[in-house]
Motif scaffolding. Structure first.
Motif, PDB file in Angstrom:
ATOM      1  N   GLY A 168      -7.862   1.508   2.181  1.00  9.19           N
ATOM      2  CA  GLY A 168      -8.705   0.634   3.002  1.00  9.19           C
ATOM      3  C   GLY A 168      -8.129   0.387   4.384  1.00  9.19           C
ATOM      4  N   GLY A 169      -7.185   1.222   4.803  1.00  5.55           N
ATOM      5  CA  GLY A 169      -6.553   1.030   6.123  1.00  5.55           C
ATOM      6  C   GLY A 169      -7.457   1.443   7.269  1.00  5.55           C
ATOM      7  N   THR A 170      -7.247   0.811   8.410  1.00  9.28           N
ATOM      8  CA  THR A 170      -8.046   1.139   9.600  1.00  9.28           C
ATOM      9  C   THR A 170      -7.197   1.853  10.657  1.00  9.28           C
ATOM     10  N   GLY A 171      -5.882   1.851  10.469  1.00 12.52           N
ATOM     11  CA  GLY A 171      -5.001   2.457  11.476  1.00 12.52           C
ATOM     12  C   GLY A 171      -4.745   1.520  12.644  1.00 12.52           C
ATOM     13  N   LEU A 172      -5.171   0.247  12.495  1.00 17.74           N
ATOM     14  CA  LEU A 172      -4.992  -0.704  13.602  1.00 17.74           C
ATOM     15  C   LEU A 172      -3.970  -1.794  13.275  1.00 17.74           C
ATOM     16  N   GLY A 173      -3.581  -1.879  11.977  1.00 16.27           N
ATOM     17  CA  GLY A 173      -2.722  -2.980  11.526  1.00 16.27           C
ATOM     18  C   GLY A 173      -1.443  -3.144  12.322  1.00 16.27           C
ATOM     19  N   LEU A 174      -0.698  -2.053  12.504  1.00 21.91           N
ATOM     20  CA  LEU A 174       0.594  -2.181  13.193  1.00 21.91           C
ATOM     21  C   LEU A 174       0.437  -2.404  14.693  1.00 21.91           C
ATOM     22  N   ARG A 196      -4.532   9.005   2.780  1.00 20.44           N
ATOM     23  CA  ARG A 196      -3.875   7.918   2.039  1.00 20.44           C
ATOM     24  C   ARG A 196      -4.252   6.558   2.642  1.00 20.44           C
ATOM     25  N   SER A 197      -4.253   6.499   3.994  1.00 23.41           N
ATOM     26  CA  SER A 197      -4.592   5.253   4.676  1.00 23.41           C
ATOM     27  C   SER A 197      -6.012   4.825   4.299  1.00 23.41           C
ATOM     28  N   ARG A 198      -6.937   5.804   4.320  1.00 26.14           N
ATOM     29  CA  ARG A 198      -8.331   5.556   3.994  1.00 26.14           C
ATOM     30  C   ARG A 198      -8.463   5.024   2.560  1.00 26.14           C
ATOM     31  N   ASN A 229       0.811  -1.229   0.000  1.00 29.72           N
ATOM     32  CA  ASN A 229       0.000   0.000   0.000  1.00 29.72           C
ATOM     33  C   ASN A 229       0.842   1.276   0.000  1.00 29.72           C
ATOM     34  N   TYR A 230       1.988   1.245   0.661  1.00 32.17           N
ATOM     35  CA  TYR A 230       2.771   2.478   0.804  1.00 32.17           C
ATOM     36  C   TYR A 230       4.014   2.489  -0.108  1.00 32.17           C
ATOM     37  N   THR A 231       3.945   1.693  -1.208  1.00 35.78           N
ATOM     38  CA  THR A 231       5.053   1.706  -2.170  1.00 35.78           C
ATOM     39  C   THR A 231       4.501   2.004  -3.558  1.00 35.78           C
ATOM     40  N   ARG A 236       5.399   6.294  16.885  1.00 34.51           N
ATOM     41  CA  ARG A 236       3.950   6.411  17.062  1.00 34.51           C
ATOM     42  C   ARG A 236       3.125   5.503  16.155  1.00 34.51           C
ATOM     43  N   ILE A 237       3.715   4.983  15.079  1.00 36.51           N
ATOM     44  CA  ILE A 237       2.903   4.217  14.116  1.00 36.51           C
ATOM     45  C   ILE A 237       2.309   2.936  14.711  1.00 36.51           C
ATOM     46  N   PHE A 238       2.843   2.490  15.891  1.00 37.66           N
ATOM     47  CA  PHE A 238       2.293   1.274  16.505  1.00 37.66           C
ATOM     48  C   PHE A 238       1.099   1.589  17.413  1.00 37.66           C
ATOM     49  N   ILE A 294       7.266   4.968   0.215  1.00 39.17           N
ATOM     50  CA  ILE A 294       7.300   6.401   0.555  1.00 39.17           C
ATOM     51  C   ILE A 294       8.133   6.705   1.795  1.00 39.17           C
ATOM     52  N   GLY A 295       8.323   5.691   2.629  1.00 36.79           N
ATOM     53  CA  GLY A 295       9.136   5.895   3.834  1.00 36.79           C
ATOM     54  C   GLY A 295       8.409   6.674   4.917  1.00 36.79           C
ATOM     55  N   LEU A 296       9.067   6.810   6.057  1.00 33.02           N
ATOM     56  CA  LEU A 296       8.453   7.478   7.210  1.00 33.02           C
ATOM     57  C   LEU A 296       9.453   8.460   7.817  1.00 33.02           C
ATOM     58  N   ALA A 297       8.981   9.656   8.173  1.00 32.25           N
ATOM     59  CA  ALA A 297       9.862  10.608   8.863  1.00 32.25           C
ATOM     60  C   ALA A 297      10.116  10.083  10.281  1.00 32.25           C
ATOM     61  N   GLY A 332      12.357   4.054   1.437  1.00 29.73           N
ATOM     62  CA  GLY A 332      11.749   2.781   1.804  1.00 29.73           C
ATOM     63  C   GLY A 332      11.763   2.516   3.306  1.00 29.73           C
ATOM     64  N   THR A 333      11.081   1.441   3.658  1.00 33.52           N
ATOM     65  CA  THR A 333      10.918   1.097   5.080  1.00 33.52           C
ATOM     66  C   THR A 333      11.194  -0.388   5.271  1.00 33.52           C
ATOM     67  N   THR A 334      11.787  -0.727   6.427  1.00 32.49           N
ATOM     68  CA  THR A 334      11.994  -2.143   6.755  1.00 32.49           C
ATOM     69  C   THR A 334      11.421  -2.422   8.132  1.00 32.49           C
ATOM     70  N   PHE A 387      -4.912   3.499  15.770  1.00 35.48           N
ATOM     71  CA  PHE A 387      -5.500   4.535  14.908  1.00 35.48           C
ATOM     72  C   PHE A 387      -4.516   5.629  14.496  1.00 35.48           C
ATOM     73  N   TYR A 388      -3.215   5.423  14.784  1.00 37.45           N
ATOM     74  CA  TYR A 388      -2.258   6.455  14.372  1.00 37.45           C
ATOM     75  C   TYR A 388      -1.919   6.267  12.893  1.00 37.45           C
ATOM     76  N   ARG A 389      -2.121   7.331  12.092  1.00 35.22           N
ATOM     77  CA  ARG A 389      -1.785   7.274  10.669  1.00 35.22           C
ATOM     78  C   ARG A 389      -1.045   8.539  10.290  1.00 35.22           C
ATOM     79  N   VAL A 390      -0.015   8.385   9.494  1.00 30.47           N
ATOM     80  CA  VAL A 390       0.757   9.558   9.089  1.00 30.47           C
ATOM     81  C   VAL A 390      -0.117  10.432   8.187  1.00 30.47           C
ATOM     82  N   ASP A 391      -0.792   9.778   7.245  1.00 30.86           N
ATOM     83  CA  ASP A 391      -1.646  10.505   6.305  1.00 30.86           C
ATOM     84  C   ASP A 391      -2.995   9.792   6.277  1.00 30.86           C
ATOM     85  N   LYS A 392      -3.973  10.410   6.970  1.00 36.37           N
ATOM     86  CA  LYS A 392      -5.279   9.752   7.117  1.00 36.37           C
ATOM     87  C   LYS A 392      -5.919   9.452   5.764  1.00 36.37           C
TER      88      LYS A 392
HETATM   89  P1  ADP Z   1      -3.157   1.619   8.272  1.00 33.62           P
HETATM   90  O1  ADP Z   1      -4.384   0.802   8.311  1.00 33.62           O
HETATM   91  O2  ADP Z   1      -3.417   3.070   8.208  1.00 33.62           O
HETATM   92  O3  ADP Z   1      -2.146   1.114   7.306  1.00 33.62           O
HETATM   93  P2  ADP Z   1      -1.295   0.673  10.233  1.00 33.62           P
HETATM   94  O4  ADP Z   1      -1.428   0.571  11.711  1.00 33.62           O
HETATM   95  O5  ADP Z   1      -1.048  -0.568   9.496  1.00 33.62           O
HETATM   96  O6  ADP Z   1      -2.575   1.428   9.749  1.00 33.62           O
HETATM   97  O7  ADP Z   1      -0.115   1.689   9.928  1.00 33.62           O
HETATM   98  C1  ADP Z   1      -0.090   2.918  10.609  1.00 33.62           C
HETATM   99  C2  ADP Z   1       0.552   3.974   9.748  1.00 33.62           C
HETATM  100  O8  ADP Z   1       1.946   3.687   9.572  1.00 33.62           O
HETATM  101  C3  ADP Z   1       0.008   4.040   8.339  1.00 33.62           C
HETATM  102  O9  ADP Z   1      -1.146   4.852   8.269  1.00 33.62           O
HETATM  103  C4  ADP Z   1       1.174   4.617   7.579  1.00 33.62           C
HETATM  104  O10 ADP Z   1       1.146   6.013   7.701  1.00 33.62           O
HETATM  105  C5  ADP Z   1       2.392   4.083   8.293  1.00 33.62           C
HETATM  106  N1  ADP Z   1       2.980   2.904   7.610  1.00 33.62           N
HETATM  107  C6  ADP Z   1       2.771   1.610   7.896  1.00 33.62           C
HETATM  108  N2  ADP Z   1       3.509   0.799   7.099  1.00 33.62           N
HETATM  109  C7  ADP Z   1       4.217   1.613   6.298  1.00 33.62           C
HETATM  110  C8  ADP Z   1       5.179   1.393   5.251  1.00 33.62           C
HETATM  111  N3  ADP Z   1       5.551   0.176   4.879  1.00 33.62           N
HETATM  112  N4  ADP Z   1       5.707   2.481   4.646  1.00 33.62           N
HETATM  113  C9  ADP Z   1       5.344   3.720   5.021  1.00 33.62           C
HETATM  114  N5  ADP Z   1       4.448   4.000   5.991  1.00 33.62           N
HETATM  115  C10 ADP Z   1       3.889   2.963   6.614  1.00 33.62           C
END
Ligand code: ADP
Length: 408
Positions: free
Chosen positions: A369-375, A364-366, A316-318, A352-354, A343-346, A398-400, A357-362
Protein backbone atom coordinates in the motif's frame (compact mmCIF):
# COMPACT_ATOMS: atom_id res chain seq x y z
CA UNK A 1 49.68 95.51 1.38
CA UNK A 2 51.47 96.34 -1.90
CA UNK A 3 48.77 98.93 -2.47
CA UNK A 4 50.09 101.02 0.47
CA UNK A 5 53.82 100.21 0.34
CA UNK A 6 54.31 101.04 -3.35
CA UNK A 7 53.04 104.71 -3.24
CA UNK A 8 54.93 105.33 0.04
CA UNK A 9 58.09 103.91 -1.53
CA UNK A 10 57.53 106.11 -4.60
CA UNK A 11 57.13 109.22 -2.38
CA UNK A 12 60.28 108.18 -0.47
CA UNK A 13 62.34 107.74 -3.67
CA UNK A 14 61.00 111.09 -5.00
CA UNK A 15 61.98 112.91 -1.80
CA UNK A 16 65.46 111.33 -1.88
CA UNK A 17 65.85 112.30 -5.54
CA UNK A 18 64.64 115.87 -4.85
CA UNK A 19 67.10 116.18 -1.98
CA UNK A 20 69.92 114.82 -4.14
CA UNK A 21 69.11 117.12 -7.08
CA UNK A 22 68.74 120.09 -4.74
CA UNK A 23 72.16 119.26 -3.31
CA UNK A 24 73.77 119.36 -6.77
CA UNK A 25 71.55 122.36 -7.80
CA UNK A 26 70.09 120.54 -10.82
CA UNK A 27 67.48 122.37 -12.98
CA UNK A 28 63.86 122.07 -11.77
CA UNK A 29 62.52 120.17 -14.85
CA UNK A 30 65.04 117.33 -14.32
CA UNK A 31 63.71 117.06 -10.82
CA UNK A 32 60.15 116.60 -12.11
CA UNK A 33 61.30 113.98 -14.69
CA UNK A 34 63.16 112.08 -12.00
CA UNK A 35 60.13 111.99 -9.77
CA UNK A 36 57.86 110.79 -12.60
CA UNK A 37 60.29 108.05 -13.71
CA UNK A 38 60.72 106.81 -10.13
CA UNK A 39 56.97 106.74 -9.53
CA UNK A 40 56.39 104.84 -12.79
CA UNK A 41 59.06 102.23 -11.88
CA UNK A 42 57.52 101.68 -8.49
CA UNK A 43 54.04 101.30 -10.01
CA UNK A 44 55.27 98.74 -12.59
CA UNK A 45 57.06 96.72 -9.86
CA UNK A 46 53.98 96.68 -7.67
CA UNK A 47 51.74 95.59 -10.62
CA UNK A 48 54.11 92.69 -11.39
CA UNK A 49 54.07 91.62 -7.79
CA UNK A 50 50.26 91.76 -7.71
CA UNK A 51 50.11 89.67 -10.90
CA UNK A 52 52.42 86.98 -9.42
CA UNK A 53 50.34 86.83 -6.23
CA UNK A 54 47.14 86.45 -8.25
CA UNK A 55 48.68 83.66 -10.38
CA UNK A 56 49.83 81.84 -7.25
CA UNK A 57 46.33 82.00 -5.83
CA UNK A 58 44.83 80.76 -9.10
CA UNK A 59 47.31 77.88 -9.32
CA UNK A 60 46.59 76.85 -5.74
CA UNK A 61 42.82 76.84 -6.41
CA UNK A 62 43.34 74.87 -9.63
CA UNK A 63 45.49 72.26 -7.86
CA UNK A 64 42.84 71.89 -5.17
CA UNK A 65 40.20 71.38 -7.86
CA UNK A 66 42.31 68.75 -9.66
CA UNK A 67 42.97 66.92 -6.35
CA UNK A 68 39.26 66.95 -5.60
CA UNK A 69 38.42 65.59 -9.06
CA UNK A 70 41.10 62.89 -8.71
CA UNK A 71 39.61 61.87 -5.32
CA UNK A 72 36.13 61.77 -6.91
CA UNK A 73 37.35 59.55 -9.76
CA UNK A 74 39.15 57.25 -7.29
CA UNK A 75 36.04 57.01 -5.10
CA UNK A 76 33.78 56.30 -8.10
CA UNK A 77 36.12 53.59 -9.31
CA UNK A 78 36.19 51.99 -5.81
CA UNK A 79 32.40 52.12 -5.62
CA UNK A 80 32.12 50.56 -9.10
CA UNK A 81 34.61 47.82 -8.12
CA UNK A 82 32.66 47.10 -4.94
CA UNK A 83 29.39 47.04 -6.88
CA UNK A 84 30.83 44.64 -9.48
CA UNK A 85 32.35 42.45 -6.74
CA UNK A 86 29.02 42.25 -4.89
CA UNK A 87 27.12 41.08 -7.97
CA UNK A 88 25.91 37.51 -8.21
CA UNK A 89 26.99 37.63 -11.85
CA UNK A 90 30.51 36.92 -13.16
CA UNK A 91 31.77 39.89 -15.23
CA UNK A 92 34.80 40.00 -17.56
CA UNK A 93 36.20 42.84 -19.67
CA UNK A 94 38.20 41.62 -22.67
CA UNK A 95 40.12 43.31 -25.49
CA UNK A 96 39.90 42.52 -29.22
CA UNK A 97 42.08 39.41 -28.76
CA UNK A 98 39.87 38.22 -25.89
CA UNK A 99 42.59 38.92 -23.32
CA UNK A 100 40.90 39.59 -19.99
CA UNK A 101 41.79 42.96 -18.46
CA UNK A 102 39.18 42.89 -15.67
CA UNK A 103 37.27 40.20 -13.78
CA UNK A 104 35.03 40.73 -10.74
CA UNK A 105 35.17 38.58 -7.57
CA UNK A 106 32.33 36.29 -8.74
CA UNK A 107 34.21 35.55 -11.99
CA UNK A 108 37.39 34.78 -10.05
CA UNK A 109 35.57 32.44 -7.64
CA UNK A 110 33.50 30.83 -10.42
CA UNK A 111 36.57 29.86 -12.47
CA UNK A 112 39.05 29.66 -9.56
CA UNK A 113 41.91 31.68 -11.04
CA UNK A 114 44.19 34.45 -9.77
CA UNK A 115 43.57 38.07 -10.81
CA UNK A 116 43.69 38.27 -14.64
CA UNK A 117 47.25 38.58 -15.92
CA UNK A 118 47.29 38.57 -19.70
CA UNK A 119 45.13 35.45 -19.81
CA UNK A 120 42.55 34.89 -22.52
CA UNK A 121 38.92 34.15 -21.76
CA UNK A 122 39.42 30.67 -23.25
CA UNK A 123 42.40 29.95 -20.95
CA UNK A 124 40.33 30.96 -17.91
CA UNK A 125 37.00 29.29 -18.75
CA UNK A 126 38.15 26.43 -21.06
CA UNK A 127 34.92 26.97 -22.98
CA UNK A 128 35.17 27.08 -26.77
CA UNK A 129 31.47 27.93 -27.02
CA UNK A 130 31.99 31.01 -24.86
CA UNK A 131 35.02 32.14 -26.90
CA UNK A 132 33.00 31.63 -30.10
CA UNK A 133 30.11 33.69 -28.74
CA UNK A 134 32.48 36.57 -27.89
CA UNK A 135 34.09 36.27 -31.35
CA UNK A 136 30.63 36.50 -32.94
CA UNK A 137 29.86 39.61 -30.92
CA UNK A 138 33.21 41.12 -32.04
CA UNK A 139 32.64 40.32 -35.72
CA UNK A 140 29.07 41.58 -35.84
CA UNK A 141 29.67 44.35 -33.28
CA UNK A 142 26.39 43.39 -31.63
CA UNK A 143 25.44 42.05 -28.23
CA UNK A 144 24.93 38.28 -27.99
CA UNK A 145 23.07 36.11 -25.49
CA UNK A 146 23.07 32.34 -25.00
CA UNK A 147 22.69 29.60 -22.42
CA UNK A 148 25.84 27.45 -22.23
CA UNK A 149 26.94 24.31 -20.41
CA UNK A 150 30.34 24.79 -18.79
CA UNK A 151 32.50 21.90 -17.63
CA UNK A 152 35.36 23.78 -15.92
CA UNK A 153 36.01 23.78 -12.99
CA UNK A 154 32.65 22.02 -12.47
CA UNK A 155 29.51 21.28 -14.49
CA UNK A 156 27.16 24.27 -14.57
CA UNK A 157 24.62 25.97 -16.79
CA UNK A 158 25.11 29.72 -17.33
CA UNK A 159 23.23 32.49 -19.10
CA UNK A 160 25.83 34.50 -21.04
CA UNK A 161 25.58 38.08 -22.27
CA UNK A 162 28.33 39.67 -24.41
CA UNK A 163 28.21 43.33 -25.43
CA UNK A 164 30.69 45.96 -26.77
CA UNK A 165 31.93 48.44 -24.16
CA UNK A 166 31.40 51.35 -26.63
CA UNK A 167 30.91 51.67 -30.42
CA UNK A 168 34.43 53.02 -30.99
CA UNK A 169 36.24 50.61 -28.64
CA UNK A 170 37.26 46.98 -29.33
CA UNK A 171 36.63 46.03 -25.69
CA UNK A 172 33.82 43.68 -24.68
CA UNK A 173 31.91 42.95 -21.49
CA UNK A 174 31.02 39.31 -20.83
CA UNK A 175 28.58 38.46 -18.02
CA UNK A 176 27.70 34.93 -16.84
CA UNK A 177 24.79 34.10 -14.55
CA UNK A 178 24.68 30.62 -13.00
CA UNK A 179 21.23 29.11 -13.64
CA UNK A 180 22.13 25.50 -12.68
CA UNK A 181 19.90 25.52 -9.55
CA UNK A 182 17.02 27.03 -11.48
CA UNK A 183 17.26 24.43 -14.26
CA UNK A 184 17.61 21.61 -11.68
CA UNK A 185 14.45 22.79 -9.87
CA UNK A 186 12.62 23.01 -13.19
CA UNK A 187 13.66 19.42 -13.96
CA UNK A 188 12.54 18.25 -10.48
CA UNK A 189 9.18 19.96 -10.99
CA UNK A 190 8.79 18.46 -14.49
CA UNK A 191 9.70 14.98 -13.19
CA UNK A 192 7.32 15.42 -10.26
CA UNK A 193 4.37 16.35 -12.48
CA UNK A 194 5.20 13.43 -14.80
CA UNK A 195 5.44 11.04 -11.83
CA UNK A 196 2.17 12.24 -10.26
CA UNK A 197 0.35 11.85 -13.58
CA UNK A 198 1.79 8.37 -14.01
CA UNK A 199 0.95 7.33 -10.42
CA UNK A 200 -2.64 8.55 -10.76
CA UNK A 201 -3.16 7.12 -14.23
CA UNK A 202 -2.36 3.53 -13.31
CA UNK A 203 -5.18 3.06 -10.75
CA UNK A 204 -7.55 5.12 -12.86
CA UNK A 205 -6.96 2.87 -15.90
CA UNK A 206 -7.61 -0.19 -13.71
CA UNK A 207 -10.81 1.31 -12.31
CA UNK A 208 -12.06 2.08 -15.79
CA UNK A 209 -11.25 -1.40 -17.09
CA UNK A 210 -13.04 -3.04 -14.13
CA UNK A 211 -16.11 -0.82 -14.53
CA UNK A 212 -16.25 -1.62 -18.26
CA UNK A 213 -16.02 -5.33 -17.56
CA UNK A 214 -18.93 -5.15 -15.11
CA UNK A 215 -20.94 -3.17 -17.66
CA UNK A 216 -20.22 -5.66 -20.48
CA UNK A 217 -20.97 -8.67 -18.33
CA UNK A 218 -24.46 -7.65 -17.28
CA UNK A 219 -25.42 -11.28 -17.17
CA UNK A 220 -22.30 -12.26 -15.22
CA UNK A 221 -22.46 -13.93 -11.83
CA UNK A 222 -22.63 -11.96 -8.60
CA UNK A 223 -19.33 -13.39 -7.37
CA UNK A 224 -17.40 -12.01 -10.37
CA UNK A 225 -19.09 -8.62 -9.94
CA UNK A 226 -18.22 -8.59 -6.28
CA UNK A 227 -14.60 -9.39 -7.16
CA UNK A 228 -14.37 -6.51 -9.67
CA UNK A 229 -16.01 -4.04 -7.29
CA UNK A 230 -13.60 -5.12 -4.58
CA UNK A 231 -10.67 -4.30 -6.85
CA UNK A 232 -12.21 -0.96 -7.80
CA UNK A 233 -12.50 -0.07 -4.11
CA UNK A 234 -8.84 -1.02 -3.58
CA UNK A 235 -7.71 1.19 -6.46
CA UNK A 236 -9.85 4.10 -5.23
CA UNK A 237 -8.29 3.68 -1.78
CA UNK A 238 -4.89 3.80 -3.42
CA UNK A 239 -5.80 7.03 -5.25
CA UNK A 240 -6.96 8.49 -1.94
CA UNK A 241 -3.67 7.52 -0.27
CA UNK A 242 -1.66 9.17 -3.05
CA UNK A 243 -3.69 12.40 -2.95
CA UNK A 244 -3.58 12.44 0.89
CA UNK A 245 0.20 12.00 0.81
CA UNK A 246 0.56 14.72 -1.85
CA UNK A 247 -1.42 17.08 0.36
CA UNK A 248 0.68 16.20 3.45
CA UNK A 249 3.84 16.71 1.37
CA UNK A 250 2.75 20.12 0.12
CA UNK A 251 1.90 21.25 3.69
CA UNK A 252 5.32 19.96 4.88
CA UNK A 253 7.06 21.78 2.01
CA UNK A 254 5.27 25.06 2.68
CA UNK A 255 6.67 25.04 6.24
CA UNK A 256 3.75 27.16 7.45
CA UNK A 257 2.35 24.94 10.21
CA UNK A 258 2.31 26.17 13.81
CA UNK A 259 4.74 24.68 16.33
CA UNK A 260 4.14 24.36 20.05
CA UNK A 261 5.68 22.75 23.14
CA UNK A 262 4.86 19.04 22.74
CA UNK A 263 5.58 15.91 24.74
CA UNK A 264 7.33 13.89 22.01
CA UNK A 265 7.21 10.69 24.10
CA UNK A 266 3.42 10.87 24.25
CA UNK A 267 3.14 11.51 20.49
CA UNK A 268 5.44 8.59 19.57
CA UNK A 269 3.67 6.27 22.06
CA UNK A 270 0.29 7.12 20.51
CA UNK A 271 1.72 6.18 17.10
CA UNK A 272 3.42 2.95 18.14
CA UNK A 273 0.56 1.46 20.20
CA UNK A 274 -1.96 0.99 17.36
CA UNK A 275 0.78 -0.44 15.11
CA UNK A 276 1.69 -3.22 17.58
CA UNK A 277 -1.24 -5.29 16.25
CA UNK A 278 -0.09 -4.90 12.65
CA UNK A 279 3.46 -5.97 13.62
CA UNK A 280 2.20 -8.96 15.61
CA UNK A 281 0.03 -10.12 12.72
CA UNK A 282 3.31 -10.54 10.77
CA UNK A 283 4.98 -12.27 13.73
CA UNK A 284 7.15 -9.23 14.54
CA UNK A 285 7.81 -7.57 17.88
CA UNK A 286 7.41 -3.81 18.07
CA UNK A 287 8.92 -2.16 21.15
CA UNK A 288 9.23 1.42 22.36
CA UNK A 289 11.88 2.73 24.69
CA UNK A 290 11.13 6.34 25.63
CA UNK A 291 11.23 8.57 28.72
CA UNK A 292 7.85 9.51 30.15
CA UNK A 293 8.36 13.06 29.06
CA UNK A 294 10.50 14.76 26.42
CA UNK A 295 9.42 18.26 25.51
CA UNK A 296 10.08 19.53 22.00
CA UNK A 297 8.86 22.58 20.10
CA UNK A 298 7.16 20.97 17.10
CA UNK A 299 3.93 20.57 15.22
CA UNK A 300 2.48 17.48 16.97
CA UNK A 301 0.58 16.23 13.89
CA UNK A 302 3.74 16.39 11.79
CA UNK A 303 5.84 14.65 14.46
CA UNK A 304 3.31 11.83 14.60
CA UNK A 305 3.36 11.68 10.75
CA UNK A 306 7.16 11.18 10.86
CA UNK A 307 6.85 8.38 13.42
CA UNK A 308 3.96 6.66 11.54
CA UNK A 309 5.83 6.67 8.22
CA UNK A 310 9.06 5.27 9.69
CA UNK A 311 7.45 2.60 11.89
CA UNK A 312 4.98 1.57 9.18
CA UNK A 313 7.86 1.19 6.68
CA UNK A 314 9.86 -0.83 9.21
CA UNK A 315 6.91 -3.25 9.58
CA UNK A 316 6.32 -3.38 5.82
CA UNK A 317 9.94 -4.13 4.92
CA UNK A 318 10.66 -6.67 7.68
CA UNK A 319 9.84 -10.37 7.33
CA UNK A 320 10.97 -11.57 10.75
CA UNK A 321 12.53 -10.25 13.90
CA UNK A 322 11.82 -6.98 15.62
CA UNK A 323 11.29 -3.27 15.26
CA UNK A 324 12.72 -1.16 18.07
CA UNK A 325 11.78 2.49 18.49
CA UNK A 326 13.85 4.57 20.92
CA UNK A 327 13.41 8.17 21.91
CA UNK A 328 16.00 10.14 23.85
CA UNK A 329 17.68 13.50 24.31
CA UNK A 330 21.24 13.95 23.10
CA UNK A 331 23.22 17.19 23.07
CA UNK A 332 20.17 19.44 23.22
CA UNK A 333 18.47 17.48 20.42
CA UNK A 334 15.63 15.01 20.30
CA UNK A 335 16.80 11.69 18.87
CA UNK A 336 14.28 9.21 17.50
CA UNK A 337 15.59 5.90 16.21
CA UNK A 338 13.56 3.31 14.31
CA UNK A 339 15.57 0.10 13.90
CA UNK A 340 14.37 -3.02 12.08
CA UNK A 341 15.74 -6.45 11.20
CA UNK A 342 14.25 -6.31 7.72
CA UNK A 343 15.31 -6.66 4.09
CA UNK A 344 17.73 -3.75 4.25
CA UNK A 345 18.84 -1.42 1.48
CA UNK A 346 21.80 -1.55 -0.90
CA UNK A 347 24.11 1.48 -0.49
CA UNK A 348 23.25 2.91 -3.92
CA UNK A 349 19.63 3.47 -2.81
CA UNK A 350 20.40 5.21 0.49
CA UNK A 351 20.62 8.73 -1.01
CA UNK A 352 17.65 8.29 -3.29
CA UNK A 353 14.95 6.82 -1.03
CA UNK A 354 14.03 10.34 0.19
CA UNK A 355 13.11 11.41 -3.36
CA UNK A 356 9.43 11.59 -4.20
CA UNK A 357 8.07 8.36 -5.68
CA UNK A 358 11.46 6.63 -5.44
CA UNK A 359 11.01 2.93 -4.58
CA UNK A 360 13.60 0.20 -4.61
CA UNK A 361 11.01 -2.41 -5.58
CA UNK A 362 7.84 -0.92 -7.04
CA UNK A 363 5.91 -4.20 -6.80
CA UNK A 364 6.72 -4.73 -3.12
CA UNK A 365 5.89 -1.11 -2.26
CA UNK A 366 2.57 -1.41 -4.10
CA UNK A 367 1.71 -4.67 -2.32
CA UNK A 368 2.16 -2.96 1.06
CA UNK A 369 0.00 0.00 0.00
CA UNK A 370 3.00 2.32 -0.34
CA UNK A 371 2.86 5.52 -2.37
CA UNK A 372 6.60 6.21 -2.58
CA UNK A 373 6.04 9.53 -0.79
CA UNK A 374 6.45 8.47 2.86
CA UNK A 375 10.16 9.18 3.27
CA UNK A 376 10.09 12.44 1.32
CA UNK A 377 7.32 13.59 3.70
CA UNK A 378 9.57 12.57 6.63
CA UNK A 379 12.53 14.53 5.25
CA UNK A 380 10.50 17.69 4.53
CA UNK A 381 8.87 17.70 7.97
CA UNK A 382 12.18 17.11 9.77
CA UNK A 383 13.98 19.79 7.75
CA UNK A 384 11.18 22.32 8.28
CA UNK A 385 11.85 21.78 12.01
CA UNK A 386 15.58 22.52 11.40
CA UNK A 387 16.40 18.85 12.02
CA UNK A 388 17.90 16.07 9.93
CA UNK A 389 17.19 12.42 9.14
CA UNK A 390 19.87 9.76 8.64
CA UNK A 391 19.72 6.19 7.42
CA UNK A 392 22.10 3.27 7.75
CA UNK A 393 21.37 -0.17 6.40
CA UNK A 394 22.77 -3.58 5.61
CA UNK A 395 21.21 -5.88 3.04
CA UNK A 396 19.18 -8.69 4.67
CA UNK A 397 20.24 -7.51 8.14
CA UNK A 398 18.13 -4.43 8.73
CA UNK A 399 17.79 -0.68 8.53
CA UNK A 400 17.98 2.15 11.07
CA UNK A 401 16.43 5.57 10.51
CA UNK A 402 17.51 8.30 12.96
CA UNK A 403 15.70 11.62 13.26
CA UNK A 404 17.32 14.59 15.02
CA UNK A 405 15.29 17.64 15.94
CA UNK A 406 16.16 20.65 18.09
CA UNK A 407 14.32 20.64 21.44
CA UNK A 408 13.36 24.30 21.13
P1 ADP B 1 6.85 3.55 0.10
O1 ADP B 1 5.48 4.10 0.14
O2 ADP B 1 7.17 2.87 -1.16
O3 ADP B 1 7.22 2.81 1.34
P2 ADP B 1 8.71 5.50 1.09
O4 ADP B 1 9.02 6.86 0.59
O5 ADP B 1 8.20 5.38 2.46
O6 ADP B 1 7.75 4.87 0.03
O7 ADP B 1 10.03 4.62 0.96
C1 ADP B 1 10.75 4.66 -0.24
C2 ADP B 1 11.44 3.35 -0.47
O8 ADP B 1 12.48 3.16 0.50
C3 ADP B 1 10.55 2.14 -0.30
O9 ADP B 1 9.85 1.84 -1.49
C4 ADP B 1 11.54 1.07 0.07
O10 ADP B 1 12.11 0.54 -1.10
C5 ADP B 1 12.61 1.80 0.85
N1 ADP B 1 12.44 1.66 2.31
C6 ADP B 1 11.85 2.53 3.15
N2 ADP B 1 11.91 2.11 4.43
C7 ADP B 1 12.59 0.95 4.41
C8 ADP B 1 13.00 0.01 5.42
N3 ADP B 1 12.73 0.19 6.70
N4 ADP B 1 13.69 -1.08 5.02
C9 ADP B 1 13.98 -1.27 3.72
N5 ADP B 1 13.63 -0.44 2.72
C10 ADP B 1 12.93 0.65 3.06
Amino acid sequence: MYRFVAPLFAVFVALVAIAALAAVQAPAWSLVVMVLVGAAAVLVASRARQETARRDLYEKALKKKIDRLRDDVREHSTVLDRLADGLDVAVFLTDGSQVVSYANERAISMFQFDKPANQTLLAITLSNELAELVAKSQQERTSQQAELNLRHPEERIVRVHVWPESPENRRYFVSLYDVSDLRRLERVRRDFVANVSHELRTPMTTIRAMAETIEDETGGDAFAHHNYIDRIIKEVDRLTRITDDLLTLSVAESGTVSKMPTNAAEVVRSVVQPLVKKAESKGLTLSLNAPTELEVHVNPTQLSQVAINLVDNAINYTKEGEIAVTLSEEGGLMKMEVRDTGIGLASEHLDRIFERFYRVDKGRSRATGGTGLGLSIVRHIVESHRGRVEVSSEMNKGTTFTVWMPLS
